[in-house]
Structure formats: structure tokens, C-alpha cells
Design an enzyme around this catalytic site. Structure first.
Site, PDB file in Angstrom:
ATOM      1  N   LYS A 154       0.822  -1.215   0.000  1.00 33.62           N
ATOM      2  CA  LYS A 154       0.000   0.000   0.000  1.00 33.62           C
ATOM      3  C   LYS A 154       0.862   1.274   0.000  1.00 33.62           C
ATOM      4  O   LYS A 154       0.342   2.377  -0.017  1.00 33.62           O
ATOM      5  CB  LYS A 154      -0.931   0.012   1.214  1.00 33.62           C
ATOM      6  CG  LYS A 154      -2.005  -1.064   1.133  1.00 33.62           C
ATOM      7  CD  LYS A 154      -3.161  -0.750   2.053  1.00 33.62           C
ATOM      8  CE  LYS A 154      -4.291  -1.751   2.003  1.00 33.62           C
ATOM      9  NZ  LYS A 154      -4.867  -2.003   0.715  1.00 33.62           N
ATOM     10  N   ASP A 155       2.180   1.101   0.055  1.00 33.52           N
ATOM     11  CA  ASP A 155       3.065   2.264   0.064  1.00 33.52           C
ATOM     12  C   ASP A 155       3.513   2.572  -1.371  1.00 33.52           C
ATOM     13  O   ASP A 155       4.251   1.810  -1.987  1.00 33.52           O
ATOM     14  CB  ASP A 155       4.283   1.985   0.951  1.00 33.52           C
ATOM     15  CG  ASP A 155       5.088   3.250   1.208  1.00 33.52           C
ATOM     16  OD1 ASP A 155       5.010   3.767   2.324  1.00 33.52           O
ATOM     17  OD2 ASP A 155       5.765   3.738   0.282  1.00 33.52           O
ATOM     18  N   LEU A 156       3.040   3.706  -1.890  1.00 29.92           N
ATOM     19  CA  LEU A 156       3.320   4.044  -3.296  1.00 29.92           C
ATOM     20  C   LEU A 156       4.812   4.193  -3.554  1.00 29.92           C
ATOM     21  O   LEU A 156       5.312   3.796  -4.601  1.00 29.92           O
ATOM     22  CB  LEU A 156       2.588   5.343  -3.680  1.00 29.92           C
ATOM     23  CG  LEU A 156       1.058   5.239  -3.653  1.00 29.92           C
ATOM     24  CD1 LEU A 156       0.422   6.589  -3.939  1.00 29.92           C
ATOM     25  CD2 LEU A 156       0.569   4.218  -4.674  1.00 29.92           C
TER      26      LEU A 156
END
Length: 198
Positions: A154-156
Site C-alpha cells: 500500500k506504500d506508493l
């Protein structure tokens, strides 16, 4: 300032597992990323900084610290919603912060005992709170509880770092999982380098 703890052992392991990551580790050297050992303070801080610039987050945080003296569940519970909001945040965000404090006071979340739980259980516990998503919980695992094996899909920036490192046009979840397994059990250290590479 305390930093995320790792050293030669973790670096050597990752270098042996992945040549491209290894070259990046050699080039970048040791990364010092600050941690907030108290998970309650870390969680409040991450909610404060959601969706605003780093500079704005620092300003709001400093006002909150000045207002409360110490960031504790009790000091937050004593203040009205509007007073917390007056530090420069939305009413919704101030409500999240009050809710997190409330969960600590009622014992719904045992912040002092979090370090005894496995990663997945911590993620489930924290992401059940309003204003706390899976990503926020994963960041807390790294930057407060210093868990060694967290790589957040979920961490771009992590995904961008991975795409840069391996020259990928896109990053389906299966491919991401393949890399995540390769970095295990030192995924959090790999994450530090992927952020640098993003």
C-alpha cells in the site's frame, strides 16, 4: 534520535538474495531512519501527518505537543475536540485522535502490550480504529516497533522504488509478493532502500 536498527548481517543477506538490490545497498550505504519507540505517540503522529505536507505536519504536531505537554491518552481525553482541532487539523482528524486515546483508556487497544503480538494481529487491531488504515499500521510496525520484515504494497513509494530497481512498467500484486518473499526475513531493511530508490 533512535534509528531503525540494522547492520552488516541484514545488508549481506539482502545482497546475497538480490544482486540489483545489493548494488543499491553498496551505493547508498547505511540508512538512518528515525523511530518513535512509543506506539501510542507514533500512531497519533502518523494520523496528524496524514494527507498534509511534512512541514505542515511538523507545525501541527508542535502545536499539539505545546497544548498537551505530553502526548498521552489521558492528556488527549481531557481536551475538547475543538481544542485539539485548533492545533490546525480537520474536525474529522481531531475525532480520530480522540478515538485512539479513548481506545487506549478503555483497554480496547493495549498499546503497551502491542510489541507482544504478531505483525498481522497488530495490523488488524490498529486498522480497526477510525482513521487508521493498513498502511498506517504497517508504518507503525517499522518505525515504532522496529519489526524486521515489513514491505507494504500500500506504500506508493515502495512500489515505485521496486519498479525503478527492476525496470518495471507495472507491479502486479503477485510480482510484488515474489520480491517481498525474497527479502524475507529482512523486508523492513529492503523497504528503507526502496524508499531511497523511489
Amino acid at each position: 534520535m533512535q534509528t531503525f536498527p540494522y547492520g552488516q548481517k541484514e545488508m549481506d543477506y539482502l545482497k546475497a538474495k538480490d544482486k540489483k538490490l545489493g548494488a543499491a545497498i553498496d551505493r547508498i550505504g547505511v540508512i538512518k531512519r528515525g523511530i518513535t519507540p512509543d506506539p501510542f505517540i507514533a500512531l497519533i503522529s502518523s494520523v496528524v501527518s496524514q494527507q498534509i505536507s511534512k512541514k505542515a505536519a511538523e507545525t501541527v504536531w508542535n502545536r499539539l505537543v505545546t497544548l498537551l505537554g505530553q502526548i498521552t491518552p489521558e492528556s488527549i481525553a481531557e481536551k475538547d475536540l475543538s481544542v485539539i482541532q485548533s492545533c490546525g487539523m480537520s474536525e474529522r482528524k481531531a475525532g480520530y485522535i480522540k478515538g485512539i486515546a479513548d481506545s487506549a483508556i478503555t483497554g480496547r487497544v493495549d498499546f503497551k502490550g502491542l510489541h507482544n503480538l504478531p505483525d498481522q494481529e497488530i495490523i488488524e487491531t490498529l486498522s480497526s480504529l477510525h482513521g487508521v488504515g493498513v498502511w498506517t499500521a504497517e508504518m507503525l510496525l517499522i518505525f515504532s516497533l522496529t519489526r524486521p520484515n515489513v514491505v507494504s504494497y500500500k506504500d506508493l513509494a515502495i512500489c515505485r522504488g521496486m519498479m525503478n530497481l527492476y525496470g518495471l512498467k507495472d507491479l502486479p500484486k503477485e510480482k510484488f509478493e515474489g520480491y517481498r518473499k525474497r527479502y524475507s526475513p529482512y523486508g523492513s531493511v529492503a523497504s528503507l532502500y526502496l524508499w531511497e530508490l523511489s
